[in-house]
Design a protein around this motif. Structure first.
Motif, short mmCIF file in Angstrom:
data_model
loop_
_atom_site.label_atom_id
_atom_site.label_comp_id
_atom_site.label_asym_id
_atom_site.label_seq_id
_atom_site.Cartn_x
_atom_site.Cartn_y
_atom_site.Cartn_z
N ARG A 1 -9.49 2.85 2.66
CA ARG A 1 -9.66 1.80 3.67
C ARG A 1 -10.29 0.55 3.05
O ARG A 1 -9.87 -0.59 3.33
CB ARG A 1 -10.53 2.31 4.82
CG ARG A 1 -10.68 1.28 5.94
CD ARG A 1 -11.53 1.81 7.08
NE ARG A 1 -10.81 2.79 7.87
CZ ARG A 1 -11.22 4.04 8.06
NH1 ARG A 1 -12.31 4.47 7.46
NH2 ARG A 1 -10.53 4.86 8.81
N LEU B 1 3.76 -1.24 3.68
CA LEU B 1 3.05 0.03 3.66
C LEU B 1 4.09 1.13 3.51
O LEU B 1 5.01 1.25 4.32
CB LEU B 1 2.23 0.24 4.94
CG LEU B 1 1.47 1.57 4.96
CD1 LEU B 1 0.02 1.36 5.38
CD2 LEU B 1 2.14 2.56 5.90
N ASP C 1 -4.80 -2.69 9.19
CA ASP C 1 -5.68 -3.31 8.19
C ASP C 1 -4.87 -3.98 7.08
O ASP C 1 -5.22 -5.08 6.62
CB ASP C 1 -6.61 -2.26 7.59
CG ASP C 1 -7.69 -1.78 8.55
OD1 ASP C 1 -7.94 -2.48 9.55
OD2 ASP C 1 -8.27 -0.70 8.30
N ALA C 2 -3.81 -3.32 6.64
CA ALA C 2 -2.98 -3.87 5.57
C ALA C 2 -2.34 -5.18 5.99
O ALA C 2 -2.31 -6.16 5.21
CB ALA C 2 -1.92 -2.85 5.15
N GLU C 3 -1.81 -5.22 7.19
CA GLU C 3 -1.18 -6.45 7.66
C GLU C 3 -2.20 -7.57 7.76
O GLU C 3 -1.93 -8.72 7.37
CB GLU C 3 -0.51 -6.19 9.01
CG GLU C 3 0.36 -7.33 9.48
CD GLU C 3 1.36 -6.91 10.53
OE1 GLU C 3 2.49 -6.55 10.17
OE2 GLU C 3 0.99 -6.93 11.73
N LEU D 1 -4.58 2.08 9.14
CA LEU D 1 -4.50 1.49 7.81
C LEU D 1 -3.39 0.44 7.74
O LEU D 1 -3.53 -0.58 7.05
CB LEU D 1 -4.27 2.58 6.76
CG LEU D 1 -5.46 3.50 6.48
CD1 LEU D 1 -5.03 4.67 5.60
CD2 LEU D 1 -6.59 2.73 5.82
N VAL E 1 0.87 -1.18 0.00
CA VAL E 1 0.00 0.00 0.00
C VAL E 1 0.91 1.23 0.00
O VAL E 1 1.82 1.34 0.81
CB VAL E 1 -0.90 0.01 1.25
CG1 VAL E 1 -1.75 1.27 1.27
CG2 VAL E 1 -1.76 -1.24 1.30
N VAL F 1 -7.65 -1.27 1.00
CA VAL F 1 -6.67 -1.95 1.86
C VAL F 1 -7.28 -3.22 2.44
O VAL F 1 -6.65 -4.29 2.42
CB VAL F 1 -6.20 -1.00 2.99
CG1 VAL F 1 -5.38 -1.78 4.01
CG2 VAL F 1 -5.38 0.14 2.41
N ARG F 2 -8.49 -3.14 2.94
CA ARG F 2 -9.13 -4.31 3.55
C ARG F 2 -9.45 -5.40 2.55
O ARG F 2 -9.52 -6.59 2.91
CB ARG F 2 -10.39 -3.87 4.29
CG ARG F 2 -10.10 -3.04 5.54
CD ARG F 2 -11.35 -2.55 6.22
NE ARG F 2 -11.03 -1.87 7.49
CZ ARG F 2 -11.95 -1.27 8.25
NH1 ARG F 2 -13.23 -1.27 7.87
NH2 ARG F 2 -11.58 -0.68 9.39
N THR G 1 0.36 0.48 -4.78
CA THR G 1 -0.90 1.08 -5.20
C THR G 1 -0.68 2.49 -5.72
O THR G 1 -0.04 3.31 -5.07
CB THR G 1 -1.89 1.13 -4.02
OG1 THR G 1 -1.27 1.79 -2.91
CG2 THR G 1 -2.29 -0.28 -3.60
N TRP H 1 -1.27 -7.68 2.83
CA TRP H 1 -0.29 -6.85 2.13
C TRP H 1 1.10 -7.10 2.72
O TRP H 1 1.25 -7.49 3.89
CB TRP H 1 -0.64 -5.38 2.28
CG TRP H 1 -1.93 -4.99 1.62
CD1 TRP H 1 -3.18 -5.04 2.18
CD2 TRP H 1 -2.11 -4.49 0.30
NE1 TRP H 1 -4.13 -4.61 1.28
CE2 TRP H 1 -3.50 -4.27 0.11
CE3 TRP H 1 -1.24 -4.22 -0.75
CZ2 TRP H 1 -4.03 -3.78 -1.08
CZ3 TRP H 1 -1.75 -3.72 -1.94
CH2 TRP H 1 -3.13 -3.51 -2.11
#
Length: 269
Positions: free
Chosen positions: A258, A34, A25-27, A22, A5, A261-262, A245, A31
């Motif tokens: 968000r 970041l 959420d990415a982890e 975020l 991300v 990412v999710r 991204t 992903w």
């Protein structure tokens, strides 16, 4: 393939707490990294801008797996000795997950160099970038730093502590057709070509960098930015190892970011 991300820290995203959330959420969504922009200002309609190092530190405290880093930091407007301290502190805070993206930056988007008294000429900023990288590498290695350059002076200083893994990966951004960024990238750990127009252009740039590397067997990353929904397969075949991204900084909306990412990264079929 790894997926990251990549966030402009603008407006609704100009808040370290938001960035940290975020990152969590990415982890959770799978992903691999970041990464955040490093800007002082941006052109209208953007108003608010956050500091990348503070945002990354907040993200580091709430995550345990994903890579983190500025992508990219124009080192010509940062004191290299300060970056030594910042980079090692963040690397140790994240337990060795920092990736340092570097580049020249540009004055054309918001005149953040000319309006703050920083050097504008590409040649000058390139010289400052190379000197900074030389200082960082020596400092991370725990060696006494003796640097008497055109732009920077470090007179017999040794920096401790060292990074978790002895050094910190450096990815170098640059236009794929310019030889100097290619040589700079080949001397470090990764390449972030900008303004790519096709997988063929990427493949040519990757080959040129590989031809310049002293040890082609040493791990080396090639990161590119792709708009959400773009088929990654041709870019991976051309040599990309990381897909980031590509988000429009002037139309950012937190709820859309968000959700993206999710949803997790797009993997090739």
């Amino acid at each position: 393939m790894k997926a990251g991300v990549w966030l402009p820290l603008f407006d609704e995203l100009a808040d370290p707490r938001v960035v940290a959330d975020l990152a969590v959420d990415a982890e959770a969504a799978g992903w691999d990294g970041l990464f955040v922009w490093d800007q002082i200002v941006w052109r209208a309609p953007v108003l608010a801008v956050a500091d990348p190092w503070v945002c990354l530190a907040a993200a580091a405290t709430l995550t345990s797996r994903i890579a983190l880093g500025p992508m990219v930091s124009p080192l010509s407007r940062r004191r290299p000795t300060k970056v030594v301290r910042e980079s090692v502190s963040l690397d140790r805070l994240s337990r060795g997950r920092l990736v340092l993206g570097v580049g020249l930056g540009s004055d054309r988007f918001a005149q953040e160099y000319s309006r703050t008294g920083e050097p504008v000429a590409d040649r000058t900023r390139a010289e400052m970038l190379d000197e900074s990288l030389e200082i960082l590498r020596a400092a991370w290695a725990g060696q006494p730093v003796h640097h008497h350059g055109t732009h920077h002076l470090v007179d017999d200083l040794t920096f401790a502590p060292r990074p978790v893994h002895d050094t910190i990966p450096v990815w170098v951004a640059g236009f794929p057709g310019n030889p100097r960024p290619l040589r700079r990238a080949a001397a470090h750990d990764g390449f972030f070509p900008v303004n790519l127009t096709s997988p063929d252009q990427l493949a040519e740039a990757v080959q040129r960098v590989q031809d310049l590397r002293e040890d082609p067997a040493r791990p080396f990353d090639v990161a590119i930015d792709l708009a959400p929904g773009t088929d990654p397969a041709p870019w991976l075949a051309a040599g990309a190892t990381w897909l980031l991204t590509d988000l429009d900084p002037e139309t950012l909306r937190l709820e859309i970011v968000r959700a993206m990412v999710r949803e997790g990264p797009q993997r090739p079929a």
